[in-house]
Design an enzyme around this catalytic site. Structure first.
Site, PDB file in Angstrom:
ATOM      1  CG  HIS A 104      -1.665   1.278   1.441  1.00 14.50           C
ATOM      2  ND1 HIS A 104      -2.920   1.512   0.930  1.00 14.50           N
ATOM      3  CD2 HIS A 104      -1.313   2.401   2.118  1.00 14.50           C
ATOM      4  CE1 HIS A 104      -3.304   2.731   1.277  1.00 14.50           C
ATOM      5  NE2 HIS A 104      -2.359   3.291   2.005  1.00 14.50           N
ATOM      6  CD  GLU A 105       2.110   3.458   3.668  1.00 14.90           C
ATOM      7  OE1 GLU A 105       2.316   4.541   3.099  1.00 14.90           O
ATOM      8  OE2 GLU A 105       1.109   3.263   4.381  1.00 14.90           O
ATOM      9  CG  HIS A 108       0.377   6.250  -0.506  1.00 15.97           C
ATOM     10  ND1 HIS A 108      -0.767   6.865  -0.980  1.00 15.97           N
ATOM     11  CD2 HIS A 108       0.044   5.683   0.679  1.00 15.97           C
ATOM     12  CE1 HIS A 108      -1.749   6.658  -0.103  1.00 15.97           C
ATOM     13  NE2 HIS A 108      -1.287   5.937   0.900  1.00 15.97           N
TER      14      HIS A 108
HETATM   15 ZN   LIG Z   1      -2.132   5.251   2.622  1.00 17.24          ZN
END
Ligand SMILES: [Zn+2]
Length: 233
Positions: A104-105, A108
């Protein structure tokens, strides 16, 4: 006045309390889900750090560092420094929860590299949001004391900026998880029976952002209900 009735602020109970309960539940849910799937280890033995690195490579990104930081669920991507910071347990762990969070990171970082518009918008409105939350209640209060509805509405509008911020955060977070899950699937990072568990972890995290938006919206609606419709005498 102020919606008080027999000493109870019922506008707070109607507009804000249900949203706070939702937020508390969402926070409990993400903690419980993360803990649960932190003890389910991926059979490919890939750590969170390795998984994040694989997501970056899949997207042709080579200029983002991956570092370890202390704390629990402190994981984040810092755009300016172009660094993904993963909490120790996520960085080293081969659990499906850690792989989900790490990817998830990395999602980003991919958003940033590709100039994903909602992320740019979110970054652009942060200074406005900060100024808005510092000024909204002083303006609102001054408007009430001076009985000047223009000031009252300005105060409410400034508060509304933080609601807009929460609203813009939502697609950024959901899109990062979508990128993570796409990369996990495409790269074969997890087995078919492990994938849904990483997805559940990310869904639980996304719900905390939905709840944060609900709290902000509830507070905004309460302010509008209490003070939005007043007229100058
Ligand atoms: Zn996030």
């Amino acid at each position: 006045m102020f919606g008080y009735y027999y000493g109870i602020d019922w506008t707070y109970i109607v507009f804000v309390v249900p949203c706070i309960l939702l937020a508390l539940w969402a926070q409990h849910n993400v903690n419980a889900t993360f803990t649960k799937y932190s003890s389910v280890y991926s059979r490919r033995h890939i750590s969170g750090a390795q998984a994040a690195d694989m997501v970056l490579r899949q997207n042709g990104i080579h200029n983002v560092r991956i570092e370890e930081i202390s704390g629990r669920l402190t994981d984040h991507f810092e755009p300016g420094a172009n660094v993904i910071r993963l909490s120790s347990s996520v960085y080293h762990s081969t659990s499906v929860a850690s792989i989900g969070v790490a990817c998830h990171e990395a999602g980003h970082a991919v958003q940033y590299a590709k100039g994903y518009a909602p992320m740019k918008l979110r970054a652009a409105i942060i200074p406005l949001t900060n100024a808005g939350s510092a000024l909204s209640f002083p303006l609102l209060l001054a408007g009430l004391i001076l009985n000047f509805q223009g000031l009252v509405l300005s105060g409410i509008a400034l508060f509304g900026l933080s609601t807009v911020f929460q609203l813009v955060t939502l697609p950024v977070e959901i899109n990062a998880s979508r990128r993570a899950l796409t990369a996990i699937e495409a790269g074969g990072l997890l087995y078919d029976d492990e994938y849904p568990l990483a997805k559940k972890t990310l869904t639980a995290a996304a719900l905390t952002y939905v709840a944060a938006l609900a709290v902000s919206l509830g507070q905004l609606l309460r302010l509008l209900f209490l003070f939005g419709g007043r007229r100058d005498d």
